[in-house]
Design an enzyme around this catalytic site. Structure first.
Site, PDB file in Angstrom:
ATOM      1  N   HIS A  49       1.859   9.045  -5.849  1.00  0.00           N
ATOM      2  CA  HIS A  49       1.512   7.715  -5.347  1.00  0.00           C
ATOM      3  C   HIS A  49       2.721   6.815  -5.524  1.00  0.00           C
ATOM      4  O   HIS A  49       3.076   6.438  -6.643  1.00  0.00           O
ATOM      5  CB  HIS A  49       0.312   7.148  -6.101  1.00  0.00           C
ATOM      6  N   ASP A  51       4.230   3.418  -4.847  1.00  0.00           N
ATOM      7  CA  ASP A  51       4.065   2.011  -4.463  1.00  0.00           C
ATOM      8  C   ASP A  51       5.294   1.504  -3.722  1.00  0.00           C
ATOM      9  O   ASP A  51       6.424   1.670  -4.190  1.00  0.00           O
ATOM     10  CB  ASP A  51       3.852   1.146  -5.706  1.00  0.00           C
ATOM     11  N   ASP A 174      -5.454   3.607  -4.342  1.00  0.00           N
ATOM     12  CA  ASP A 174      -5.120   2.579  -5.329  1.00  0.00           C
ATOM     13  C   ASP A 174      -5.568   1.169  -4.989  1.00  0.00           C
ATOM     14  O   ASP A 174      -5.602   0.321  -5.873  1.00  0.00           O
ATOM     15  CB  ASP A 174      -3.611   2.586  -5.593  1.00  0.00           C
ATOM     16  N   HIS A 419      -0.609  -2.759  -1.125  1.00  0.00           N
ATOM     17  CA  HIS A 419      -1.640  -3.278  -2.026  1.00  0.00           C
ATOM     18  C   HIS A 419      -1.076  -3.899  -3.302  1.00  0.00           C
ATOM     19  O   HIS A 419      -1.864  -4.365  -4.149  1.00  0.00           O
ATOM     20  CB  HIS A 419      -2.645  -2.170  -2.371  1.00  0.00           C
TER      21      HIS A 419
END
Length: 1028
Positions: A49, A51, A174, A419
């Protein structure tokens, strides 16, 4: 023909058979492992993941810079995974963030690109979701969500040129809650399912009990089964199970299988994992269970993971010979979905959304709905300008000349949807990097708009005019209008219908003459005093004390209208205020209480109806806490947690009030205290009220964090605990205070924060009294904010937050924004509207209309300094232009008009009404595509795609899942033959997407970009075969 030539011909034929991209046979569902029907099939998902900014900036994450903040380097993840996957053909890996994938791809050699192409073609590397970033679902607008997916998909197509790379599944592991509209968008993109990890704790417990972690989400009340999406909520978090993180950044033990080693641990590690699976399988309806194997920025040294997963699979599966029923396999989310579909079960459904999200009784993730309000506003303006850039690029036929400038803003806006970007949950230096990226990209796109407007405006020899934007107009600052003796105001309208705008420009203390596109003098203009608190804003670099106001009418659709402004020699003293407490025009009257100076009532003059309405600014104190236990949770960037669940007044005194009246606009300026002020205004002819608020610097000298709300109270209404908010700016959802539709909600822990919901564009109250005739009061916002109805008859919207404690959710930083060495000041607008929901035009229609025209896709103001008089300007330049050549119905919006692969055009249109919004306007609309603009001529080919423009609609086949007690196809509706030659149909809430291109000579003709890939593939195969 020889064997080699025949083989190459077969390869080539396989690739050209599909359209618009070649079909492959070894990826997707064809490449899935085969589950064992007699065992528990554990689908292991190797993933990372990544970001797109959070604790570090985008580039810091990509390059592995600033590892003292977080050890993370995306380029090393991709390098490492690509090197490790070929070592075992069973290995799988999924990747999501196209922003990083594209950045990495651009740095690869041809050999490396071919290597990753082979991994994608074999199904070992699967790209899922495919957006530019993993977008937030609470505070993003559907326009920007669709754009960031479309841009991600296009880059995937450009990189790989194979359907094997096309995403089939949404992966939202997430984001902090999940929107119904996002699920609807994914359905319309042809996705087969959605996976997410964050689920309200009480909801998760309930779903555990009822085996409802896997459902069919009915994501639209208007689009039917085609908008349904099979949805999987993780039974655990998106990290690997505890103890099984095999990463260089983890401390968990590897699997040691050398029996001679004193650290040999296979038996214990295998048994622990089997026990974990046996515990979890009880929550699932089938014999398939998913287990993510990864975490944030994992696989920087992929061999750690893959070597240990290889061993785990080997030794767990060996236990089957002694009676174990656990069967481990490398898999992907797509393969997991296929296994569930093959189970041929019927599934429960859900019709509401997954907001608000709480991770424990005291932690409601509702603060981020408002966090960093100025960044949220900047993002909204960025979308407005991006659409204008794209439209002008097409209308001026710039082709590839300015694509790089356009791509810059596409990418910056895609990053902003992340996000941890638009949410305001990033570190301060990262927020500043996001703002810098967006500002620079808007400047880049000005190159596109400059060239386009020069090309369109010129009547002869094209000149290099400046078409500047006033990006600081939010603080009443604009260099050109303040410092030019003559300038031209060009108003570009991105909507498909003509628009009207009251133009406001900061100017010096002189009289100004305004002439329209025909050189006609505008006789009604008005000079208005800039509110005193604005004049002293930190960082404001302007000497203007007044604003020039004039009304621009009939701004053409997809076009512009120009006005010429001349500063005369006559002085204009600032207008003097009056002591009136009533402002009115011919349709509305607004009354303030002469003692409290607060809003008291609103009268609809035409209906002779008076509404009791009060307005106030209040604040919550943020809870201080060390986050050591749930009850010690602090209010922070993510979490909203007010002290004692009570609001406090920002002042106990009446606000200082000044009233200004004129022929165009009447205003009441109010100063509530040293850090809150407002302007209440009504424009001539409009029956809505504009409230301009300014909040900050929020004081913290008392060591108390504060969260500022604006509160509206409608007297005498029966609202029954209900209020309404939009979902990502599209469909309207009913909210019920202290109620969750699918589980028993306990409001006693956080009765305020637990009732907050995201407000992307609108929040409203309705009067349910028997004689109310469907009355509604709505508040429209210029950016995403959080809001609720905490008491009957009230609406509150949170405007700004300044907090002194971190909330323990990972950012390790208090939300204490500053600018110019002071607390951050935020300024914004809300529009208030009374109406009713039963008679056309309804208040719901007006909300959608006003929001589009004033907040989301407002006309853009370009200014050009000049030495020419108005008549001289008109003789040299076109002052009126519309790119739209056919009338568009009033319930239709041209959502997208942008250049696409050379001479192609991407067109996306929508019916923006819901079925029950309006008795007259909630109808099927009919729209001509051919001839809509000059470039869409009769000889061009128009083909419909899925919403993301990465697959022909006719080729889309979604997995279908049975729904308990229902029948209905989940396939996307197909176009009627030759529909494009007349009018296309648009049903309520329907979005349709088209690629307009020169004739290709047949539906299955291979695209040029695909041919280059086929040539490379064939050449590589030839070289390999030539060795034998």
């Amino acid at each position: 023909m020889g064997a080699l030539e025949f083989s190459l011909l077969l390869v080539f034929a396989t690739f050209v058979a599909g359209s618009p991209l070649p079909k492959a046979t070894t990826c997707g569902y064809d490449a899935c492992p085969v589950p064992n029907p007699d065992l528990i099939n554990v689908h292991l998902f190797p993933h990372t993941h990544d970001d797109v900014g959070w604790l570090k900036t985008v580039d810091q994450y990509y390059y592995g810079h600033k590892n003292d903040i977080q050890t993370a380097g995306v380029q090393y993840i991709l390098d490492s995974v690509v090197n490790e996957l070929p070592k075992n053909p069973d290995r799988r890996f999924i990747y999501v963030e196209t922003a990083y994938l594209r950045q990495w791809w651009n740095q690869q050699t041809q050999e490396s690109k071919e290597k990753i192409e082979a991994l994608v073609a074999s199904g070992q590397l699967e790209i899922i979701s495919g957006g530019w970033s993993m977008h937030d679902e609470a505070v993003t607008h559907y326009h920007s969500i669709i754009d960031q997916f479309t841009w991600g998909f296009k880059n995937i197509d450009d990189m790989f040129n194979t359907t094997c790379a096309r995403p089939h599944v949404g992966w939202q592991i997430d984001p902090f809650g999940h929107a119904r509209e996002t699920a609807s968008i994914m359905s319309q993109m042809g996705f087969d399912g959605l996976f997410f990890a964050r689920l309200d704790e009480a909801d998760k417990i309930n779903r555990y009990k009822n085996k409802e972690l896997e459902i069919v989400w009915k994501a639209s009340a208007n689009l039917g089964s085609a908008a349904s999406l099979f949805t999987v909520a993780f039974h655990d978090y998106y990290h690997a199970p505890e103890g099984y993180c095999f990463d260089v950044i983890c401390d968990d033990d590897p699997i040691i299988d050398d029996v001679r080693s004193p650290d040999y641990n296979v038996d214990a590690r295998v048994q622990d994992f089997i026990d974990y699976i046996e515990r979890q399988i009880q929550y699932f309806k089938t014999n398939n269970i998913l287990v993510p194997m990864g975490q944030d920025f994992s696989y920087q040294q992929a061999s750690y993971w893959f070597n240990n997963i290889d061993r785990l699979i080997k030794y767990v599966n060996e236990r089957q010979s002694t009676g174990s029923r656990v069967n481990l396999m490398y898999s992907t989310p797509s393969c997991y979905l296929k296994a569930l579909q093959n189970a041929d079960l019927s599934w429960k459904t859900k019709e509401d959304d997954f907001f608000p999200y709480s991770s424990d009784d005291y932690s409601y993730w509702t603060g981020y709905y408002t966090s960093r309000p100025t960044l949220k506003y900047m993002e909204r303006k960025g979308n407005n300008f991006l659409q204008i850039c794209k439209q002008l690029s097409v209308l001026a036929d710039l082709r590839e000349e300015n694509w790089e400038d356009l791509a810059s803003l596409r990418e910056a806006m895609g990053i902003m949807q992340h996000h941890d970007a638009i949410t305001g949950t990033e570190k301060q230096h990262v927020a500043e990097d996001y703002a810098l990226r967006l500002h620079r990209s808007m400047e880049h796109c000005h190159v596109t708009t400059d060239k386009a407007l020069n090309k369109i405006a010129s009547k002869g020899v094209q000149e290099n005019l400046e078409f500047k934007s006033c990006l600081y107009s939010n603080v009443s600052q604009c260099d050109i209008s303040e410092n030019s003796d003559k300038f031209v105001v060009t108003l570009y309208n991105p909507l498909a219908q003509a628009s009207t705008l009251y133009v406001r420009l900061p100017v010096l203390d002189f009289v100004y003459e305004v002439r329209d596109d025909t050189d006609t003098l505008i006789t009604e203009t008005q000079m208005l005093r800039i509110p005193t608190p604005i004049l002293t804003l930190p960082g404001r670099a302007s000497i203007a004390t007044q604003e020039l106001v004039f009304r621009a009418t009939d701004i053409p659709p997809l076009g512009y209208k120009s006005y010429h402004v001349t500063k005369t020699a006559a002085a204009s003293a600032p207008a003097m205020p009056t002591n009136d407490f009533v402002i009115n025009n011919d349709v509305i009257e607004v009354t303030f209480n002469p003692e409290t100076h607060k809003l008291e009532s609103v009268k609809d003059i035409q209906k002779d109806k008076t509404y009791s309405l009060s307005h106030d600014f209040q604040y919550y104190e943020g809870v201080e806490g060390d986050n050591s236990v749930a009850s010690a949770r602090a209010s922070g960037a993510y979490i909203f947690r007010p002290v004692n669940h009570q609001k406090k007044p920002i002042t106990n005194n009446p606000p200082a009030t000044e009233t200004y009246k004129g022929p165009l606009v009447n205003e009441i300026h109010q100063v509530w205290n040293e850090w809150v002020s407002s302007v209440v205004r009504i424009y001539n002819g409009y029956n809505d009220i504009e409230i301009e608020w300014t909040v900050g610097p929020i004081p913290i000298d008392d060591d108390i964090g504060k969260e500022i709300v604006t509160v509206y109270t409608v007297g005498g209404w029966e609202t029954n605990g209900k209020f309404f908010t939009d979902s990502n700016g599209r469909e309207i959802l009913e909210r019920n205070r202290n109620l969750r539709p699918t589980w028993d909600f306990d409001p006693s822990f956080e009765p305020v924060a637990g009732n907050y919901y995201p407000v992307t564009t609108t929040i409203s109250l309705r009067n349910f009294a028997a004689d109310s005739a469907g009355e509604e009061f709505a508040v429209l916002t210029d950016r995403a904010q959080g809001g609720s109805s905490i008491e009957n008859g009230t609406l509150e919207v949170m405007l700004h937050r300044r907090l002194l404690f971190d909330d323990g959710k990972g950012v390790y930083e208090a939300l204490n924004e500053t600018a110019f060495d002071k607390g951050l000041v935020a300024r914004g607008k809300q529009i208030l509207l009374f109406g009713q929901t039963q008679t056309s035009p309804t208040s719901i229609y007006l909300q959608r209309l006003i929001s589009r025209e004033n907040m989301v896709l407002a006309p853009w103001v370009f200014l050009t300094p000049t030495i020419l008089s108005s008549s001289e300007w008109i003789s040299k330049y076109n002052t009126l232009y519309s790119g739209l050549k056919k009338e568009v119905p009033g319930n239709v919006n041209i959502l997208t008009l942008e250049p696409w692969d050379g001479d192609k055009i991407l067109v996306r249109v929508e019916n923006f009404m819901e079925q029950n919004d309006d008795p007259e306007l909630s109808q099927t609309a009919y729209l001509p595509i051919q001839g809509l603009i000059d470039r869409i001529t009769d000889n061009l080919e128009i083909r419909e795609t899925v919403l993301g423009a990465n697959q022909w609609l006719e080729d889309s086949v979604r997995l279908e899942f049975k729904v308990e007690g229902e029948d209905g196809s989940q396939q996307l509706p197909r176009p009627e033959p030759d529909e494009f030659k007349t009018n296309i149909t648009l049903n309520p809430m329907q979005i349709r997407t088209f690629i307009v291109q020169p004739p290709t000579g047949g539906a299955n003709t291979i695209a040029p970009s695909v041919f280059s890939f086929v040539s490379i593939f064939a050449l590589t195969l030839w070289k390999n075969l030539a060795q034998y």
